[in-house]
Design a protein around this motif. Structure first.
Motif, PDB file in Angstrom:
ATOM      1  N   LYS A 224       8.677  48.596  27.755  1.00 57.12           N
ATOM      2  CA  LYS A 224       7.709  47.788  27.669  1.00 57.12           C
ATOM      3  C   LYS A 224       7.439  46.440  28.187  1.00 57.12           C
ATOM      4  O   LYS A 224       6.709  45.664  28.206  1.00 57.12           O
ATOM      5  N   GLY A 225       8.880  46.197  29.053  1.00 59.12           N
ATOM      6  CA  GLY A 225       8.741  44.900  29.985  1.00 59.12           C
ATOM      7  C   GLY A 225       9.029  43.589  29.189  1.00 59.12           C
ATOM      8  O   GLY A 225       8.936  42.609  29.846  1.00 59.12           O
ATOM      9  N   GLN A 226       9.318  43.673  27.926  1.00 66.89           N
ATOM     10  CA  GLN A 226       9.803  42.552  27.174  1.00 66.89           C
ATOM     11  C   GLN A 226      10.455  42.826  25.824  1.00 66.89           C
ATOM     12  O   GLN A 226      10.790  44.191  25.561  1.00 66.89           O
ATOM     13  N   ILE A 227      11.027  41.593  25.420  1.00 66.80           N
ATOM     14  CA  ILE A 227      12.002  41.930  24.141  1.00 66.80           C
ATOM     15  C   ILE A 227      11.123  42.311  22.863  1.00 66.80           C
ATOM     16  O   ILE A 227       9.814  41.648  22.591  1.00 66.80           O
ATOM     17  N   PRO A 228      11.441  43.085  21.946  1.00 63.90           N
ATOM     18  CA  PRO A 228      10.838  43.741  20.989  1.00 63.90           C
ATOM     19  C   PRO A 228      10.834  42.660  19.810  1.00 63.90           C
ATOM     20  O   PRO A 228      11.617  41.679  19.803  1.00 63.90           O
ATOM     21  N   PRO A 229       9.758  42.425  18.975  1.00 66.94           N
ATOM     22  CA  PRO A 229       9.908  41.872  17.594  1.00 66.94           C
ATOM     23  C   PRO A 229      11.097  42.103  16.806  1.00 66.94           C
ATOM     24  O   PRO A 229      11.237  43.358  16.834  1.00 66.94           O
ATOM     25  N   ALA A 230      11.709  41.086  16.367  1.00 61.62           N
ATOM     26  CA  ALA A 230      12.945  41.445  15.591  1.00 61.62           C
ATOM     27  C   ALA A 230      12.687  42.137  14.133  1.00 61.62           C
ATOM     28  O   ALA A 230      13.472  42.963  13.986  1.00 61.62           O
ATOM     29  N   ALA A 231      11.225  42.028  13.679  1.00 64.39           N
ATOM     30  CA  ALA A 231      10.953  42.947  12.656  1.00 64.39           C
ATOM     31  C   ALA A 231      11.044  44.363  13.143  1.00 64.39           C
ATOM     32  O   ALA A 231      11.218  45.217  12.386  1.00 64.39           O
ATOM     33  N   LEU A 232      10.489  44.657  14.177  1.00 61.34           N
ATOM     34  CA  LEU A 232      10.295  46.054  14.872  1.00 61.34           C
ATOM     35  C   LEU A 232      11.684  46.363  14.999  1.00 61.34           C
ATOM     36  O   LEU A 232      12.063  47.791  14.647  1.00 61.34           O
ATOM     37  N   LEU A 233      12.827  45.681  15.757  1.00 65.27           N
ATOM     38  CA  LEU A 233      14.010  46.104  15.923  1.00 65.27           C
ATOM     39  C   LEU A 233      14.724  46.550  14.294  1.00 65.27           C
ATOM     40  O   LEU A 233      15.387  47.387  14.455  1.00 65.27           O
ATOM     41  N   LYS A 234      14.526  45.754  13.499  1.00 67.94           N
ATOM     42  CA  LYS A 234      15.021  46.046  12.204  1.00 67.94           C
ATOM     43  C   LYS A 234      14.328  47.389  11.566  1.00 67.94           C
ATOM     44  O   LYS A 234      15.301  48.091  11.064  1.00 67.94           O
ATOM     45  N   ALA A 235      13.447  47.706  11.590  1.00 70.54           N
ATOM     46  CA  ALA A 235      12.707  48.565  11.171  1.00 70.54           C
ATOM     47  C   ALA A 235      13.369  49.905  11.889  1.00 70.54           C
ATOM     48  O   ALA A 235      13.498  50.918  11.323  1.00 70.54           O
ATOM     49  N   VAL A 236      13.547  50.045  13.133  1.00 68.91           N
ATOM     50  CA  VAL A 236      14.059  50.961  14.001  1.00 68.91           C
ATOM     51  C   VAL A 236      15.671  51.252  13.482  1.00 68.91           C
ATOM     52  O   VAL A 236      15.744  52.163  13.286  1.00 68.91           O
ATOM     53  N   LEU A 237      16.264  50.095  13.316  1.00 64.17           N
ATOM     54  CA  LEU A 237      17.711  50.510  13.029  1.00 64.17           C
ATOM     55  C   LEU A 237      17.813  50.736  11.553  1.00 64.17           C
ATOM     56  O   LEU A 237      18.595  51.714  11.290  1.00 64.17           O
ATOM     57  N   ILE A 238      17.113  50.178  10.643  1.00 59.54           N
ATOM     58  CA  ILE A 238      17.111  50.764   9.159  1.00 59.54           C
ATOM     59  C   ILE A 238      16.653  52.225   9.277  1.00 59.54           C
ATOM     60  O   ILE A 238      17.094  53.031   8.423  1.00 59.54           O
ATOM     61  N   ASN A 239      15.326  52.411   9.806  1.00 55.85           N
ATOM     62  CA  ASN A 239      14.763  54.039   9.878  1.00 55.85           C
ATOM     63  C   ASN A 239      15.905  54.916  10.255  1.00 55.85           C
ATOM     64  O   ASN A 239      15.753  55.932   9.787  1.00 55.85           O
ATOM     65  N   ALA A 240      16.445  54.455  11.278  1.00 57.00           N
ATOM     66  CA  ALA A 240      17.457  55.579  11.905  1.00 57.00           C
ATOM     67  C   ALA A 240      18.757  55.753  11.300  1.00 57.00           C
ATOM     68  O   ALA A 240      19.508  56.746  11.632  1.00 57.00           O
TER      69      ALA A 240
END
Length: 854
Positions: free
Chosen positions: A331-347
């Motif tokens: 994406k060319g940018q740093i992700p929102p921390a909320a998205l990062l949390k969602a991905v970490l928690i979901n996986a």
């Protein structure tokens, strides 16, 4: 303004009267100037200090002070004083395979943290550690006092693996910032972190006590998440897992629950991480939830070495960096921390009770699943404008999926310190299969304040406490599903949220993979992703060039997805086969089993350094590395088990060796620091055997006798005279014993001269030996210094008494000396000058020595 019951910090036990029991407290206020004026009128004896724009500190506050503050219109919340940070790690024990980090390193080598920055918030780590070489972004905050705990945490997150192949950090190319506690426990300046591009900050500390309430720091970190939405804060959950919260501010005074080690961990917009062991079981020390209002804590768990949650948090911080890099690459940018949390928690891999619980949260962090989610674009981000607004997303689940998991995360606006419920904006998640009327709600937990209730399994229902919600379906039917997010109640408009989802289908071998090395004669964890119904099976191994399989273990349930194997003591490439009773079979790629390989120093001379190591069977060449600017760099490939290094060409003091196997250098073992080996140009030690004898005995230990031609023992009777060779011996190993049957009287100085094949000579350090005849008495040191004891040799133990006299014969001291063949005499109380020492022998005779004190 909050009521006094809400404002007052209930755990402060205040005795009646201002003079009997006092505390330092912090007060959240509207305006410091107005508050200061109020205190001048109503609390004139109290010292007020401004900590932050809206936080004041009051020393010596008592019950009456707190009661008075509750009437102040400027006061919003009264909190306890700042507590010192306490680290939450006892030792370092790596296990990057357990959270599938090594699988990411091999399958996605482009994700290594390169170009990213991480802030390690605690005391300074060791800036001279070679695992951080060239990657400390700013040494200004890395002070002279080194904290071992901080060094371990930084190494787990971003260690370069230079000290050892097992010391490779999760995001091993990331750059490091050190951040201390200059702001106390309040968040660091967010603008500074943004300028540093440090979008992950690790917090592996607590306050050394149970704190579970929504206080000043909890509010501040939640606001930090709103103000700097790309910044991910990762906290260790704490090490009070078997303890009971006793404070009155929480209803959960239950042993083994609600024992977080810092109010900042109660914040909603951070990640808290607990610790699991190698069996994926939460450790006894790892703190548990719920948060004070019933919210899920910790959110994640990770392997932590067995004695603290600090390293677990560091593991998650490192994976967070890899996930940021994966998102940024697309994406060319740093992700929102909320998205990062969602991905970490979901996986995360579900552990404990099905769904969610207060011990494991949403499960054990899965680095491989996290990266796959981002690489496969299995996420959404959107915004809800107002209450009752909703968004729907459609996904297609393939056949034979083990489960469907969907996780909703949003950064919730900060609540007010002291609120009984932290959630402000309330969103609802649901999942529906298109064409049916079935709707799945998220998992919820019973939050009634009783141990039996908190241990109950999760149930589906509406969640009005957490800003993280998750729906899972086991073995869902193939087809289209709708994910819905609805604003149940928005106090603050335009709430942004993130969704992540997964539906794993295929078997996957996780560890070890082709480039992994298993250490011989050690227990290692074999791992796989089963993604099928539970069934029994077996594990076997064979040498890669053999057709004979040997049993590792019969397994009752392959869906457990791991087995601890005592790796045999061998040096060979091997393969592992997993076979299910249903007939499914998987054979791994070949990987190497070997013992650690580290070089030794043969000699370390001014111009040259010789390294050698033990040969490995079947290996014909080795790669030699030196420490470069950031990482180990190859300097030579040799067909021998030693190398002579020109120090003018390679000035490093750090070196490592790896064998070449199938034309590939397989790195293993420890990097050596030649400065710490104590080798001085062949010599390890040259020592005299203690004691007073007519014959002197000396022992020489060499690191190697490589290319030596002669070894000579030399002697001098004083430092100003030259040495003479008194014995020669040819080189014949590492250990040599010399004897001199005719030493000089009194002082003898010895050294060893080594001559190599090129005719060059190397000298050992000098060793002094005192030789005294049996019928003589020798006193040393003489001259001596004020108040320094002296020694008299008495080989026949003849001295009975000692008298010290001045030059006119006056006795100044008289006593029975201690010791046997060496008797200690004391000069305490004597001035500088010349004295007579009279030795009175057992037969009544006397010997007199002259003593000079400088």
């Amino acid at each position: 303004m909050a009521t006094f019951a809400q404002k007052r910090f209930e755990t402060i036990k205040v005795a009646p009267g201002c003079l009997s029991y006092t505390h330092t407290i912090r007060v959240k206020i509207l305006d410091f100037k107005a508050f200061s004026q109020w205190c001048t009128q109503y609390l004139p004896q109290k010292k007020i200090k401004q900590l932050y724009p809206n936080i004041a500190q009051i020393s010596n506050a008592c019950h009456q002070t707190i009661d008075k503050l509750a009437t102040c219109p400027q006061v919003l919340f009264i909190d306890r004083g700042k507590l010192p940070a306490k680290t939450e790690l006892s030792f370092d024990s790596r296990g990057v395979w357990l959270n599938k980090i090594s699988a990411v390193h091999q399958r996605y080598p482009q994700f290594n943290g390169d170009g990213l920055f991480v802030s390690v918030r605690e005391d300074p780590f060791n800036k001279t550690d070679i695992d951080f070489a060239g990657r400390i972004a700013d040494t200004a905050n890395v002070g002279k006092t080194v904290d071992t705990h901080a060094s371990i945490i930084a190494s787990v997150i971003a260690g370069g693996g230079n000290s050892s192949s097992s010391a490779l950090g999760v995001a091993w190319k990331a750059q490091l910032y050190s951040s201390g506690f200059r702001n106390g426990l309040a968040p660091d300046n967010g603008n500074t972190l943004m300028r540093q591009k440090a979008y992950v900050q690790n917090h592996s500390y607590g306050v050394g006590a149970i704190e579970n309430y929504y206080g000043i720091e909890a509010e501040a970190y939640d606001q930090h998440g709103i103000d700097f939405p790309q910044l991910l804060h990762v906290f260790s959950i704490g090490n009070f897992g078997n303890q009971t919260a006793t404070a009155a501010h929480t209803k959960y005074n239950i042993k083994g629950f609600a024992n977080l080690s810092g109010q900042f961990k109660v914040a909603k917009n951070v990640l808290t991480v607990g610790e699991i062991d190698t069996n994926s079981v939460v450790t006894t020390l790892s703190s548990r939830g719920p948060a004070y209002d019933g919210r899920i804590k910790p959110e994640l768990v990770a392997y932590g070495g067995g004695n603290g949650s600090s390293e677990s948090a560091a593991i998650v911080s490192g994976i967070g960096l890899l996930a940021q890099q994966a998102y940024q690459n697309k994406k060319g940018q740093i992700p929102p921390a909320a998205l990062l949390k969602a991905v970490l928690i979901n996986a995360a891999d579900d552990l404990g009770r099905t769904g969610i619980d207060f011990e494991y949260g949403f499960g054990s962090v899965d680095a491989l699943g996290t990266i796959k989610t981002l690489e496969d674009n299995r996420y959404f981000t959107e915004t809800l404008a107002a209450t009752n607004d909703s968004k729907t997303f459609k996904i297609t689940v393939p056949a034979h999926a083990q489960h469907l998991k969907v996780t909703l995360v949003w950064h919730d606006p900060a609540a007010k310190a002291g609120n009984t419920k932290a959630l402000v904006n309330d969103l609802d998640l649901s999942v529906k299969k298109v064409g049916t009327s079935t709707i799945w709600k998220p998992w919820t937990l019973n939050i009634f304040a009783h141990a039996d209730s908190l241990k109950l399994p999760a149930e589906r229902g509406e969640d009005h406490l957490n800003n993280i919600e998750q729906v899972t379906l086991s073995f869902p039917a193939a087809g289209t599903y709708e994910i819905s997010v609805k604003a149940f109640n928005l106090t603050v408009a335009n709430q942004r949220f993130s969704l992540a989802y997964e539906y794993p289908t295929d078997f996957e071998w996780v560890y070890p993979l082709q480039n992994d090395v298993l250490q011989a004669a050690h227990t290692r964890r074999l791992q796989w992703n089963w993604h099928k119904v539970a069934e029994p099976g077996k594990l076997e191994y064979k040498l890669a060039n053999s057709n004979t399989w040997q049993l590792i273990a019969q397994l009752n349930d392959l869906s457990k997805e791991y087995h601890h194997w005592a790796v045999p003591n061998l040096f060979a490439p091997i393969q592992i086969r997993l076979t299910a009773h249903s007939g499914f079979s998987f054979t791994s790629d070949p990987f190497q089993v070997m013992a650690g390989l580290a070089p030794n120093v043969g000699y370390d001379c001014p111009q040259a350094l010789m390294l050698f190591w033990s040969p490995l069977p079947g290996v014909s060449s080795y790669q030699v590395y030196k420490m470069g600017v950031k990482y180990l760099e190859p300097i030579a490939q040799v067909q021998d088990t030693l190398i002579v290094i020109n120090k003018s060409t390679h000035s490093s003091k750090y070196f490592a060796v790896a064998p070449f196997i199938d034309d590939t250098a397989v790195r293993w073992g420890n990097t050596i620091n030649t400065d710490f080996k104590g080798i001085k140009c062949y010599f390890k030690s040259f020592l005299a055997t203690p004691g007073f004898n007519d014959t002197t005995h000396l022992q020489l230990t060499l690191a190697t006798d490589y290319r030596l031609r002669n070894i000579a023992l030399q002697r001098s009777n004083r430092s100003g005279e030259g040495f003479k060779t008194i014995a020669n011996t040819p080189p014949r190993g590492a250990l040599y014993t010399f004897s001199d049957a005719s030493p000089l009287a009194y002082r003898n100085i010895y050294r060893v001269a080594l001559t190599n094949a090129s005719g060059k000579t190397f000298y050992s350090d000098e060793v002094e030996v005192l030789v005294v005849a049996q019928n003589e008495f020798f006193m040393y040191p003489n001259p001596t210094r004020l108040n320094q004891p002296i020694v008299v040799t008495d080989r026949r133990n003849e001295i009975e008494k000692v008298r010290i006299l001045n030059l006119v014969g006056k006795v100044l001291q008289q006593y029975v000396p201690n010791g046997s063949d060496q008797k200690e005499l004391f000069t305490d109380g004597l001035a500088t000058g010349v004295y007579l020492v009279e030795l009175i022998l057992k037969d009544g005779s006397r010997k007199t020595k002259r003593l000079v004190i400088k």
